[in-house]
Write a protein that holds these residues in place. Structure first.
Motif, PDB file in Angstrom:
ATOM      1  N   ILE A  12       0.761  -1.323  -0.132  1.00  0.00           N
ATOM      2  CA  ILE A  12       0.034  -0.046   0.041  1.00  0.00           C
ATOM      3  C   ILE A  12       0.867   1.324   0.070  1.00  0.00           C
ATOM      4  O   ILE A  12       0.447   2.045  -0.756  1.00  0.00           O
ATOM      5  CB  ILE A  12      -0.962   0.023   1.296  1.00  0.00           C
ATOM      6  CG1 ILE A  12      -1.907  -1.155   1.010  1.00  0.00           C
ATOM      7  CG2 ILE A  12      -1.534   1.419   1.537  1.00  0.00           C
ATOM      8  CD1 ILE A  12      -2.820  -1.432   2.180  1.00  0.00           C
ATOM      9  N   GLY A  13       2.148   1.118   0.628  1.00  0.00           N
ATOM     10  CA  GLY A  13       2.986   2.435   0.640  1.00  0.00           C
ATOM     11  C   GLY A  13       3.465   2.475  -0.698  1.00  0.00           C
ATOM     12  O   GLY A  13       3.769   3.685  -0.878  1.00  0.00           O
ATOM     13  N   ARG A  14       4.207   1.426  -1.337  1.00  0.00           N
ATOM     14  CA  ARG A  14       4.333   1.825  -2.718  1.00  0.00           C
ATOM     15  C   ARG A  14       3.381   2.054  -3.664  1.00  0.00           C
ATOM     16  O   ARG A  14       3.899   3.072  -4.649  1.00  0.00           O
ATOM     17  CB  ARG A  14       4.998   0.267  -3.318  1.00  0.00           C
ATOM     18  CG  ARG A  14       6.404   0.104  -2.641  1.00  0.00           C
ATOM     19  CD  ARG A  14       6.955  -1.243  -3.476  1.00  0.00           C
ATOM     20  NE  ARG A  14       7.256  -1.941  -2.065  1.00  0.00           N
ATOM     21  CZ  ARG A  14       7.320  -3.345  -2.321  1.00  0.00           C
ATOM     22  NH1 ARG A  14       6.689  -3.753  -3.255  1.00  0.00           N
ATOM     23  NH2 ARG A  14       7.203  -4.091  -1.168  1.00  0.00           N
ATOM     24  N   ILE A  15       2.171   1.705  -3.405  1.00  0.00           N
ATOM     25  CA  ILE A  15       1.153   2.214  -4.355  1.00  0.00           C
ATOM     26  C   ILE A  15       0.764   3.680  -4.026  1.00  0.00           C
ATOM     27  O   ILE A  15       0.897   4.563  -4.989  1.00  0.00           O
ATOM     28  CB  ILE A  15      -0.266   1.540  -4.135  1.00  0.00           C
ATOM     29  CG1 ILE A  15      -0.172  -0.017  -4.677  1.00  0.00           C
ATOM     30  CG2 ILE A  15      -1.410   2.261  -4.855  1.00  0.00           C
ATOM     31  CD1 ILE A  15      -1.296  -0.670  -4.213  1.00  0.00           C
ATOM     32  N   VAL A  45      -5.467   6.319 -15.527  1.00  0.00           N
ATOM     33  CA  VAL A  45      -4.031   6.561 -14.900  1.00  0.00           C
ATOM     34  C   VAL A  45      -3.731   5.401 -13.930  1.00  0.00           C
ATOM     35  O   VAL A  45      -2.577   4.731 -13.996  1.00  0.00           O
ATOM     36  CB  VAL A  45      -3.947   7.669 -13.993  1.00  0.00           C
ATOM     37  CG1 VAL A  45      -2.440   7.840 -13.102  1.00  0.00           C
ATOM     38  CG2 VAL A  45      -3.950   9.111 -14.942  1.00  0.00           C
ATOM     39  N   LEU A  46      -4.680   4.918 -13.108  1.00  0.00           N
ATOM     40  CA  LEU A  46      -4.588   3.942 -12.091  1.00  0.00           C
ATOM     41  C   LEU A  46      -4.420   2.737 -13.176  1.00  0.00           C
ATOM     42  O   LEU A  46      -3.575   1.669 -12.805  1.00  0.00           O
ATOM     43  CB  LEU A  46      -5.805   3.521 -11.204  1.00  0.00           C
ATOM     44  CG  LEU A  46      -5.874   2.564 -10.396  1.00  0.00           C
ATOM     45  CD1 LEU A  46      -5.105   3.013  -9.257  1.00  0.00           C
ATOM     46  CD2 LEU A  46      -7.300   2.340  -9.615  1.00  0.00           C
ATOM     47  N   LYS A  47      -5.133   2.394 -14.206  1.00  0.00           N
ATOM     48  CA  LYS A  47      -4.965   1.056 -14.773  1.00  0.00           C
ATOM     49  C   LYS A  47      -3.429   1.335 -15.629  1.00  0.00           C
ATOM     50  O   LYS A  47      -3.025   0.314 -15.954  1.00  0.00           O
ATOM     51  CB  LYS A  47      -6.101   0.992 -15.961  1.00  0.00           C
ATOM     52  CG  LYS A  47      -7.242   0.670 -15.375  1.00  0.00           C
ATOM     53  CD  LYS A  47      -7.180  -0.818 -14.414  1.00  0.00           C
ATOM     54  CE  LYS A  47      -7.671  -1.763 -15.483  1.00  0.00           C
ATOM     55  NZ  LYS A  47      -7.789  -3.146 -14.968  1.00  0.00           N
ATOM     56  N   ASP A  48      -3.179   2.516 -15.993  1.00  0.00           N
ATOM     57  CA  ASP A  48      -1.970   2.665 -16.581  1.00  0.00           C
ATOM     58  C   ASP A  48      -0.682   2.019 -15.512  1.00  0.00           C
ATOM     59  O   ASP A  48       0.340   1.288 -16.108  1.00  0.00           O
ATOM     60  CB  ASP A  48      -1.413   3.762 -17.094  1.00  0.00           C
ATOM     61  CG  ASP A  48      -2.250   4.341 -18.303  1.00  0.00           C
ATOM     62  OD1 ASP A  48      -2.739   3.488 -18.908  1.00  0.00           O
ATOM     63  OD2 ASP A  48      -2.190   5.503 -18.339  1.00  0.00           O
ATOM     64  N   SER A  54      -9.114  -3.329 -10.112  1.00  0.00           N
ATOM     65  CA  SER A  54     -10.417  -3.528 -10.453  1.00  0.00           C
ATOM     66  C   SER A  54     -11.676  -2.801  -9.278  1.00  0.00           C
ATOM     67  O   SER A  54     -10.887  -2.140  -8.439  1.00  0.00           O
ATOM     68  CB  SER A  54     -10.919  -5.020 -10.343  1.00  0.00           C
ATOM     69  OG  SER A  54     -10.809  -5.331  -9.049  1.00  0.00           O
ATOM     70  N   PHE A  55     -12.783  -2.591  -9.616  1.00  0.00           N
ATOM     71  CA  PHE A  55     -13.504  -1.870  -8.739  1.00  0.00           C
ATOM     72  C   PHE A  55     -14.764  -2.532  -8.728  1.00  0.00           C
ATOM     73  O   PHE A  55     -15.372  -3.301  -9.512  1.00  0.00           O
ATOM     74  CB  PHE A  55     -13.732  -0.409  -9.020  1.00  0.00           C
ATOM     75  CG  PHE A  55     -14.665  -0.144 -10.170  1.00  0.00           C
ATOM     76  CD1 PHE A  55     -15.944   0.045 -10.372  1.00  0.00           C
ATOM     77  CD2 PHE A  55     -13.722   0.020 -11.520  1.00  0.00           C
ATOM     78  CE1 PHE A  55     -16.406   0.363 -11.464  1.00  0.00           C
ATOM     79  CE2 PHE A  55     -14.544   0.579 -12.704  1.00  0.00           C
ATOM     80  CZ  PHE A  55     -15.802   0.505 -12.689  1.00  0.00           C
ATOM     81  N   GLU A  56     -15.669  -2.324  -7.612  1.00  0.00           N
ATOM     82  CA  GLU A  56     -17.206  -2.853  -7.619  1.00  0.00           C
ATOM     83  C   GLU A  56     -18.006  -1.789  -6.530  1.00  0.00           C
ATOM     84  O   GLU A  56     -17.252  -1.158  -5.930  1.00  0.00           O
ATOM     85  CB  GLU A  56     -17.188  -4.275  -7.172  1.00  0.00           C
ATOM     86  CG  GLU A  56     -16.656  -4.291  -5.704  1.00  0.00           C
ATOM     87  CD  GLU A  56     -16.696  -6.063  -5.527  1.00  0.00           C
ATOM     88  OE1 GLU A  56     -17.042  -6.781  -6.189  1.00  0.00           O
ATOM     89  OE2 GLU A  56     -16.343  -6.043  -4.212  1.00  0.00           O
ATOM     90  N   TYR A  57     -19.299  -1.952  -6.933  1.00  0.00           N
ATOM     91  CA  TYR A  57     -20.114  -1.007  -6.117  1.00  0.00           C
ATOM     92  C   TYR A  57     -20.690  -2.014  -5.296  1.00  0.00           C
ATOM     93  O   TYR A  57     -21.340  -3.202  -5.815  1.00  0.00           O
ATOM     94  CB  TYR A  57     -20.998  -0.143  -6.853  1.00  0.00           C
ATOM     95  CG  TYR A  57     -20.290   1.016  -7.858  1.00  0.00           C
ATOM     96  CD1 TYR A  57     -19.689   1.697  -7.274  1.00  0.00           C
ATOM     97  CD2 TYR A  57     -20.113   0.523  -9.231  1.00  0.00           C
ATOM     98  CE1 TYR A  57     -18.919   2.702  -8.145  1.00  0.00           C
ATOM     99  CE2 TYR A  57     -19.644   1.494 -10.266  1.00  0.00           C
ATOM    100  CZ  TYR A  57     -18.925   2.505  -9.438  1.00  0.00           C
ATOM    101  OH  TYR A  57     -18.375   3.426 -10.244  1.00  0.00           O
ATOM    102  N   ARG A  58     -20.993  -1.635  -3.901  1.00  0.00           N
ATOM    103  CA  ARG A  58     -21.824  -2.379  -3.021  1.00  0.00           C
ATOM    104  C   ARG A  58     -23.340  -2.428  -3.538  1.00  0.00           C
ATOM    105  O   ARG A  58     -23.773  -1.450  -4.137  1.00  0.00           O
ATOM    106  CB  ARG A  58     -21.632  -1.927  -1.631  1.00  0.00           C
ATOM    107  CG  ARG A  58     -22.454  -2.670  -0.543  1.00  0.00           C
ATOM    108  CD  ARG A  58     -22.079  -2.270   0.809  1.00  0.00           C
ATOM    109  NE  ARG A  58     -23.126  -2.997   1.583  1.00  0.00           N
ATOM    110  CZ  ARG A  58     -23.302  -2.580   3.132  1.00  0.00           C
ATOM    111  NH1 ARG A  58     -22.181  -1.819   3.544  1.00  0.00           N
ATOM    112  NH2 ARG A  58     -23.834  -3.301   4.014  1.00  0.00           N
ATOM    113  N   GLY A 132      -3.977   7.739  -3.159  1.00  0.00           N
ATOM    114  CA  GLY A 132      -2.979   8.742  -3.364  1.00  0.00           C
ATOM    115  C   GLY A 132      -3.017   9.495  -4.777  1.00  0.00           C
ATOM    116  O   GLY A 132      -2.351  10.814  -4.708  1.00  0.00           O
ATOM    117  N   LEU A 133      -3.773   9.078  -5.408  1.00  0.00           N
ATOM    118  CA  LEU A 133      -3.958   9.986  -6.610  1.00  0.00           C
ATOM    119  C   LEU A 133      -4.812  11.272  -6.662  1.00  0.00           C
ATOM    120  O   LEU A 133      -5.832  11.072  -6.182  1.00  0.00           O
ATOM    121  CB  LEU A 133      -4.603   9.107  -8.101  1.00  0.00           C
ATOM    122  CG  LEU A 133      -4.830   9.888  -9.483  1.00  0.00           C
ATOM    123  CD1 LEU A 133      -3.044   9.974  -9.838  1.00  0.00           C
ATOM    124  CD2 LEU A 133      -5.148   8.842 -10.275  1.00  0.00           C
TER     125      LEU A 133
END
Length: 135
Positions: A12-15, A45-48, A54-58, A132-133
């Motif tokens: 997580i820190g590296r991300i 940018v995230l996918k680059d 991936s993402f999902e909605y509850r 972080g973005l």
């Protein structure tokens, strides 16, 4: 601290280090005195950087026991609503919620599908920001 937990914090820190160093200023817009980052640009940018993201909605159960489909938003007793998004990068994840709001950032009573859809995309951008973005 367990080794697995330490490794997860390191990932997580590296991300965070990678995404928080990206200058987003050319990709923001101002609306009602607030600065916004486009969900589409944030996702690109995230996918680059993390193609496995991936993402999902509850989803929440529909009202009553009458077989109604799952809802993509939580409805409060006053008729306002909330959406929740989870973004995953490998084993790392962030979860954020967001009320369904109008252009003045006020909660909408009985929101229509367009308002819910807009809130979901805003929640996606907000959840990506937790990595972080744009912060």
């Amino acid at each position: 601290m367990a080794k697995e937990e330490t490794e997860k914090k390191t990932v997580i820190g590296r991300i965070w280090q990678r995404l928080s160093s990206i200058d987003v200023s050319e990709h923001t817009s101002d609306k009602n005195g607030l600065t916004y980052l486009s969900w589409a640009w944030a996702w690109k940018v995230l996918k680059d950087h993390y193609p496995e993201a991936s993402f999902e909605y509850r989803e929440w159960e529909g009202p009553g026991d009458d077989g109604l489909p799952m809802l993509d938003h939580l409805v409060y007793p006053d008729g306002t609503a909330l959406v929740e998004c989870t973004v995953r990068i490998g084993d790392a994840s962030q979860v954020m919620s967001l009320p369904v709001m109008d252009y003045r950032n006020n909660a909408i009573v009985s929101p229509d599908s367009r308002a819910v859809s807009d809130a979901k995309q805003r929640a996606l951008a907000k959840t990506i920001a937790m990595f972080g973005l744009g912060l």
